[in-house]
Design an enzyme around this catalytic site. Structure first.
Site, PDB file in Angstrom:
ATOM      1  N   CYS A 268     -19.519   6.027 -30.573  1.00  0.00           N
ATOM      2  CA  CYS A 268     -19.522   7.096 -29.567  1.00  0.00           C
ATOM      3  C   CYS A 268     -18.068   7.515 -29.339  1.00  0.00           C
ATOM      4  O   CYS A 268     -17.223   6.651 -29.063  1.00  0.00           O
ATOM      5  CB  CYS A 268     -20.126   6.595 -28.264  1.00  0.00           C
TER       6      CYS A 268
ATOM      7  N   LYS B  26     -15.969  -1.401 -10.065  1.00  0.00           N
ATOM      8  CA  LYS B  26     -16.656  -0.103  -9.911  1.00  0.00           C
ATOM      9  C   LYS B  26     -16.630   0.364  -8.458  1.00  0.00           C
ATOM     10  O   LYS B  26     -16.888  -0.424  -7.551  1.00  0.00           O
ATOM     11  CB  LYS B  26     -18.103  -0.226 -10.365  1.00  0.00           C
TER      12      LYS B  26
ATOM     13  N   ASP C 225     -14.106   6.695 -18.665  1.00  0.00           N
ATOM     14  CA  ASP C 225     -12.908   5.863 -18.433  1.00  0.00           C
ATOM     15  C   ASP C 225     -11.652   6.503 -19.025  1.00  0.00           C
ATOM     16  O   ASP C 225     -11.721   7.298 -19.968  1.00  0.00           O
ATOM     17  CB  ASP C 225     -13.103   4.473 -19.052  1.00  0.00           C
TER      18      ASP C 225
ATOM     19  N   ARG D  53     -14.303   0.913 -25.540  1.00  0.00           N
ATOM     20  CA  ARG D  53     -13.731  -0.134 -26.407  1.00  0.00           C
ATOM     21  C   ARG D  53     -13.326   0.422 -27.773  1.00  0.00           C
ATOM     22  O   ARG D  53     -13.377  -0.274 -28.790  1.00  0.00           O
ATOM     23  CB  ARG D  53     -14.733  -1.280 -26.550  1.00  0.00           C
TER      24      ARG D  53
ATOM     25  N   ASP E 201     -14.971   3.374 -12.703  1.00  0.00           N
ATOM     26  CA  ASP E 201     -14.576   1.990 -12.996  1.00  0.00           C
ATOM     27  C   ASP E 201     -13.046   1.970 -12.943  1.00  0.00           C
ATOM     28  O   ASP E 201     -12.382   2.620 -13.766  1.00  0.00           O
ATOM     29  CB  ASP E 201     -15.086   1.599 -14.399  1.00  0.00           C
TER      30      ASP E 201
ATOM     31  N   ARG F 135     -14.812 -11.802 -14.677  1.00  0.00           N
ATOM     32  CA  ARG F 135     -14.032 -11.079 -13.664  1.00  0.00           C
ATOM     33  C   ARG F 135     -14.623 -11.293 -12.278  1.00  0.00           C
ATOM     34  O   ARG F 135     -13.909 -11.464 -11.311  1.00  0.00           O
ATOM     35  CB  ARG F 135     -14.039  -9.589 -14.023  1.00  0.00           C
ATOM     36  N   TYR F 136     -15.926 -11.233 -12.169  1.00  0.00           N
ATOM     37  CA  TYR F 136     -16.600 -11.391 -10.881  1.00  0.00           C
ATOM     38  C   TYR F 136     -17.138 -12.819 -10.780  1.00  0.00           C
ATOM     39  O   TYR F 136     -17.518 -13.406 -11.791  1.00  0.00           O
ATOM     40  CB  TYR F 136     -17.753 -10.391 -10.765  1.00  0.00           C
TER      41      TYR F 136
ATOM     42  N   CYS G  53     -21.019  -1.411 -34.092  1.00  0.00           N
ATOM     43  CA  CYS G  53     -22.009  -0.540 -33.456  1.00  0.00           C
ATOM     44  C   CYS G  53     -22.661   0.308 -34.538  1.00  0.00           C
ATOM     45  O   CYS G  53     -22.000   0.658 -35.514  1.00  0.00           O
ATOM     46  CB  CYS G  53     -21.337   0.410 -32.468  1.00  0.00           C
TER      47      CYS G  53
ATOM     48  N   CYS H 110     -16.091   6.096 -26.320  1.00  0.00           N
ATOM     49  CA  CYS H 110     -16.235   4.649 -26.085  1.00  0.00           C
ATOM     50  C   CYS H 110     -15.027   4.030 -25.365  1.00  0.00           C
ATOM     51  O   CYS H 110     -13.875   4.279 -25.730  1.00  0.00           O
ATOM     52  CB  CYS H 110     -16.434   3.961 -27.421  1.00  0.00           C
TER      53      CYS H 110
ATOM     54  N   ARG I 203     -20.804 -13.286 -12.335  1.00  0.00           N
ATOM     55  CA  ARG I 203     -21.187 -12.618 -13.587  1.00  0.00           C
ATOM     56  C   ARG I 203     -20.181 -12.904 -14.695  1.00  0.00           C
ATOM     57  O   ARG I 203     -18.996 -13.041 -14.423  1.00  0.00           O
ATOM     58  CB  ARG I 203     -21.206 -11.086 -13.390  1.00  0.00           C
TER      59      ARG I 203
HETATM   60  S1  SF4 Z   1     -20.120   3.212 -26.201  1.00  0.00           S
HETATM   61 FE1  SF4 Z   1     -18.820   2.027 -27.644  1.00  0.00          FE
HETATM   62  S2  SF4 Z   1     -19.629  -0.050 -27.553  1.00  0.00           S
HETATM   63 FE2  SF4 Z   1     -21.178   1.305 -26.693  1.00  0.00          FE
HETATM   64  S3  SF4 Z   1     -22.512   1.824 -28.414  1.00  0.00           S
HETATM   65 FE3  SF4 Z   1     -21.002   3.443 -28.258  1.00  0.00          FE
HETATM   66  S4  SF4 Z   1     -19.360   2.829 -29.652  1.00  0.00           S
HETATM   67 FE4  SF4 Z   1     -20.602   1.016 -29.281  1.00  0.00          FE
END
Ligand code: SF4
Length: 448
Positions: A179, A387, A343, A184, A380, A162-163, A175, A182, A166
């Site tokens: 979380c 950001k 997000d 994603r 973001d 994107r940048y 994972c 998350c 980077r």
């Molecule tokens: S935020 Fe999402 S990508 Fe990051 S460790 Fe937690 S579950 Fe995995």
């Protein structure tokens, strides 16, 4: 290295069996060590993993050799509601809610992270990050699947560019802990994939061809779910690209499974310096002796560790908690780098806070602790806008000559704006006498 303290052991998960050999269940080497996300853990976990409250209050211990083995934790992730109910009291309604949510957004909690939860506190901040809430489903009409438009910016599968300078390599969607907030989350349904050799090859070709890329971020999922050997194969090939100056690794392992940061990994990383590591502590309850030991090990291997927290409702959305978190991070030599506004992701709305909350937290920290302990609060932007840092407003008014500023205590101050402009500097560069006059003139004005 610090030894695992007794204090931490008292939070670990108890078991009946004492002999480590009794726990060696399915030990065939597998990379990563167990990729299933919904599994009958009873196959693998000893029976005493089973009494309510044992995860916190404990009576018996996991043998030290297993507790320190990240692969054991990984294999024994808690992924089903029936099993979760054995550690955390859940009403029948809560059980059916969790079951409903996990059919859309799976659950995965390492025994280590589970041991940080007080099962008798319904508002436990670690629990809120790990245990599904029915609000993930009932509020799922709000938000987007991919607010940062990562799919659109993928130049080859798994590589986001994107940048200009980077690029982001997404190596897996696996994972150790899912979380609940998350970004994603959309990837969890795809059942655990890792990039193939040919996909990695295509990413590396792209990096080689784009000479403006000087910073490569290795992320996921969590890239440290890959074996150290496999990671080294990838990292060494990235490092061999002359124009790539730094490599960054994004991982939550130091927080959710710090045992992964072992000597083998650190010694490998130390060979490919400069490597930076960004991790994700959200609450002071996560700063344990094990986590501190993991960060210390990284630092001693020449890998600087920065922290990127996410601002979460009911977890860390107040000044007191953020102060304690950031000061605690400094004590383990981790720099508080970013505080992210959560997000706009589907299934996370219940954890999101108004943007003003983040600004107020930064305002409440500034002046009350070292600037080193204050992260940059960022939003973001959706659709890959990048950001944007947000700060409290300390500039109350401005004229050409002066600024009216307020400090952290609410007092206002008039601040003279220096008059030496860029044109003056160019003129002054023609002769020392001129610049002396300008400086004198500026200083005299300042006294009036
Ligand atoms: S935020 Fe999402 S990508 Fe990051 S460790 Fe937690 S579950 Fe995995």
């Amino acid at each position: 290295m610090k030894a695992t303290s007794t204090a931490t052991r008292t939070r670990s998960i108890p078991m009946v069996k004492k002999n480590p050999a009794d726990y060696e269940t399915i030990e065939a080497e597998e990379e990563p060590p167990g990729t299933r996300t919904i599994s009958p853990e009873t196959e693998r976990l000893p029976a005493q993993f089973s009494s309510i409250g044992s995860a916190y209050g404990l009576t018996k211990q996991v043998p030290e050799s297993l507790w320190r083995d990240w692969k054991w934790h990984f294999r024994n992730r808690v992924t089903s509601v029936d099993y979760l109910g054995k550690f955390i009291p859940l009403s029948p309604e809560e059980q059916s809610n969790v079951k409903l949510v996990t059919s859309r957004y799976p659950m995965s909690i390492t025994p280590y992270y589970l041991s940080l939860i007080n099962p008798f506190n319904p508002d436990d901040p670690v629990k809120k990050q790990a245990v599904p809430s029915v609000l993930e489903i009932t509020m799922s009409s709000m938000g987007m699947e991919d607010p940062l438009a990562e799919k659109e910016d993928s130049v080859v599968p798994g590589l986001v560019h994107r940048y200009p300078d980077r690029a982001l390599m997404v190596l897996t969607d696996i994972c150790p802990m899912f979380c609940r907030h998350c970004t994603r989350k959309r990837e969890w349904r795809h059942g655990g994939w890792m990039r193939t050799d040919s996909e990695i090859g295509a990413m590396l070709d792209y990096l080689r061809r784009h000479k403006g890329i000087r910073d490569v971020i290795i992320s996921g999922g969590d890239p440290l779910t890959l074996s150290t050997k496999r990671l080294e194969t990838i990292i060494s090939r990235v490092r061999a690209i002359k124009h790539v100056e730094i490599i960054r690794i994004g991982t939550r392992f130091p927080v959710v499974l710090p045992q992964r940061i072992d000597d083998e990994l650190c010694s490998m990383l130390s060979k490919y310096s400069p490597i930076w590591l960004n991790t994700h502590f959200n609450h002071p309850q996560e700063i344990t002796p094990e986590a501190a030991e993991a960060c210390d090990r990284l630092l001693r291997s020449g890998v600087p560790v920065n922290n990127q927290s996410v601002l979460l409702r009911g977890v860390n959305d107040n000044v007191e908690t953020m102060l304690k978190l950031c000061q605690g991070l400094l004590k383990i030599k981790v720099r508080p780098y970013y505080l992210f506004q959560c997000d706009e992701v589907q299934g996370t709305e219940h954890l999101r806070t108004p943007v003003e909350t983040g600004i107020k937290i930064i305002e409440g920290m500034r002046g009350h602790t070292s600037g080193l302990a204050i992260p940059t609060f960022v939003v973001d932007l959706v659709n890959g806008g990048g950001k944007v840092p947000l700060q409290p407003n300390y500039l109350l008014a401005q004229t050409e000559d002066h600024l009216l500023l307020r400090n952290y205590g609410g007092n206002t101050y008039l601040y003279r704006n220096p008059h030496l402009q860029i044109d003056d500097i160019s003129t002054a560069a023609c002769g020392g006498d001129v610049i002396q006059e300008l400086l004198l003139d500026s200083r005299l004005k300042g006294r009036n």
